[in-house]
Write an enzyme that holds these catalytic residues in place. Structure first.
Site, PDB file in Angstrom:
ATOM      1  N   LYS A  14       1.199  -1.003   0.113  1.00 51.42           N
ATOM      2  CA  LYS A  14      -0.135   0.168   0.219  1.00 51.42           C
ATOM      3  C   LYS A  14       0.571   1.265   0.376  1.00 51.42           C
ATOM      4  O   LYS A  14       0.098   2.340  -0.592  1.00 51.42           O
ATOM      5  CB  LYS A  14      -1.100   0.026   0.953  1.00 51.42           C
ATOM      6  CG  LYS A  14      -0.299  -0.304   2.665  1.00 51.42           C
ATOM      7  CD  LYS A  14      -0.004   1.277   3.181  1.00 51.42           C
ATOM      8  CE  LYS A  14       0.708   1.494   4.414  1.00 51.42           C
ATOM      9  NZ  LYS A  14       0.776   2.565   4.909  1.00 51.42           N
ATOM     10  N   THR A  28      -4.144   5.721   3.320  1.00 47.81           N
ATOM     11  CA  THR A  28      -2.899   6.337   2.927  1.00 47.81           C
ATOM     12  C   THR A  28      -2.760   6.627   1.030  1.00 47.81           C
ATOM     13  O   THR A  28      -1.786   7.645   1.273  1.00 47.81           O
ATOM     14  CB  THR A  28      -1.415   4.931   3.008  1.00 47.81           C
ATOM     15  OG1 THR A  28      -2.110   4.160   4.100  1.00 47.81           O
ATOM     16  CG2 THR A  28      -0.364   5.348   2.781  1.00 47.81           C
TER      17      THR A  28
HETATM   18  O1  13P Z   1       1.176   3.739   7.741  1.00 46.86           O
HETATM   19  C1  13P Z   1       0.495   4.576   7.740  1.00 46.86           C
HETATM   20  C2  13P Z   1      -0.885   4.643   7.705  1.00 46.86           C
HETATM   21  O2  13P Z   1      -1.806   3.142   8.281  1.00 46.86           O
HETATM   22  C3  13P Z   1       1.030   5.568   7.856  1.00 46.86           C
HETATM   23  O3  13P Z   1       1.707   5.572   7.009  1.00 46.86           O
HETATM   24  P1  13P Z   1       2.650   7.052   6.287  1.00 46.86           P
HETATM   25  O4  13P Z   1       4.131   5.965   6.865  1.00 46.86           O
HETATM   26  O5  13P Z   1       3.170   6.873   4.475  1.00 46.86           O
HETATM   27  O6  13P Z   1       2.630   8.312   6.687  1.00 46.86           O
END
Ligand code: 13P
Ligand code: NDP
Length: 320
Positions: free
Chosen positions: A185, A242
């Protein structure tokens, strides 16, 4: 009692939620100056500013002070997990170790639980993942996560121990599915951010998310994951969060890429290394992952975003 190794944004947020729920929590910081600062100010101003650390949260600098058998949440970036486990092997053995990092190791193609198994065989490996921003958890906002552990009884005990007033924990034995959902993801979030940063529109992003989900499924199912894990919190849920939120560092990194701007290299962006690790694995397994391939080529500077979109749009027409 619970311990958290790694006082970054996520580890601190989890420690705050657990401590606010009445548990004794030890939060380990590797840097003694950072630990002292947090003890003095009762805040993690470096990584999670603006949230007070509850009284039940104790800052530690020696992992050896964590009592035997107490579960430890490992909250460091994916590509740093191996170093940390090697360095602290003795202190961390003989207990549940719950990886909170999302990604695939570049040097080996392994996920977090396989790395724990390899380096600390006396530990019970588990994974905590799902759609959750540290700032939301720390502010007490409702969040649902997946706890994956191949041992059903240990998974149940961890589910119980990690549930708080604002963390609702679901459980699975499918560690492969949970890990790959969280890893892939982030790659798709970079692609989504790039599309939005370049002004290609929300329809294009929805297409990327959907086809990115297909890539996630192809790889995870080929490695033995269960389809329902991927359609759950750790797969679809985290992809949705995300790829659509400015709070995500992977998404913001993608936006910068799409706008042709630079991005602060000190910010943790798990999808960058993981895209390369996933692509390498996909090639070995002969799995088609064109969006991941485009992300790697954009990171290498061998493909511009518009060329990537043209490449994706001109692929042979096929059934969905
Ligand atoms: O894993 C995350 C949300 O579930 C955090 O995302 P980021 O690492 O892109 O900030
Ligand atoms: N932030 C979030 O919203 C979420 C994050 N996650 C995942 O959690 C993981 C950690 O992310 P996050 O907390 O945000 O990252 P941060 O960048 O906020 O913090 C990283 C932490 O890891 C520590 N660290 C780095 N290298 C090492 C090492 N070699 N040994 C020990 N500790 C080390 C850093 O210490 P120092 O400060 O001393 O450099 C810092 O405390 C990532 O995999 C991320 O995907 C999952 C869900 C949500």
């Amino acid at each position: 009692m619970i311990a958290v190794a790694g006082s970054g944004a996520f580890g601190t947020a989890l420690a705050i939620s657990l401590a606010a729920n009445g548990q004794a929590v030890q939060l380990w910081a590797r840097d003694p100056d950072h630990a002292e600062e947090m003890r003095r100010t009762r805040e993690n101003a470096r990584r999670l500013p603006g949230v007070a650390l509850p009284d039940a949260l104790q800052i530690i600098t020696e992992l050896e002070t964590i009592p035997a058998e107490i579960p430890v949440l490992l909250s460091v970036p994916m590509q740093r997990l191996r170093d940390m486990l090697v360095l602290h092997k003795l202190a961390l053995g003989g207990r549940p170790l719950v990886a909170c990092c999302k990604g695939v190791e570049l040097s080996t193609g392994l996920g977090p639980t396989a790395i724990i198994e390899e380096l600390i065989p006396s530990a019970m490996p588990a994974m905590l993942t799902g759609p959750s921003f540290a700032a939301d958890i720390a502010r007490g906002l409702p969040t649902a996560l997946t706890l994956a552990c191949h041992d059903r009884a240990a998974g149940r005990a961890l589910q119980q121990a990690l549930s708080t007033h604002n963390l609702r924990i679901y459980r699975t034995t499918d560690t492969i599915g949970a890990e790959l959902g969280g890893a892939v993801k982030n790659v798709i979030a970079i692609a989504s951010g790039a599309v939005m940063g370049a002004g290609l529109g929300e329809s294009a992003r929805a297409a990327l998310m959907t086809r990115g989900f297909a890539e996630m499924q192809r790889m995870a199912l080929a490695l033995g994951a269960q389809p329902e894990t991927l359609s759950g919190l750790s797969g679809f849920g985290d992809l949705a969060l995300t790829c659509t939120s400015d709070q995500s560092r992977n998404y913001r990194f993608g936006q910068s890429l799409g706008r042709g701007e630079s991005f602060d290299a000190s910010i943790t962006v798990e999808g960058a290394a993981t895209s390369r690790a996933v692509l390498e694995r996909a090639r070995e397994m002969k799995i088609d992952m064109p969006i991941t391939e485009a992300v790697v080529a954009m990171l290498d500077g061998t493909l511009q975003l518009r060329q990537a979109m043209e490449m994706l749009l001109s692929r042979p027409l096929k059934e969905e």
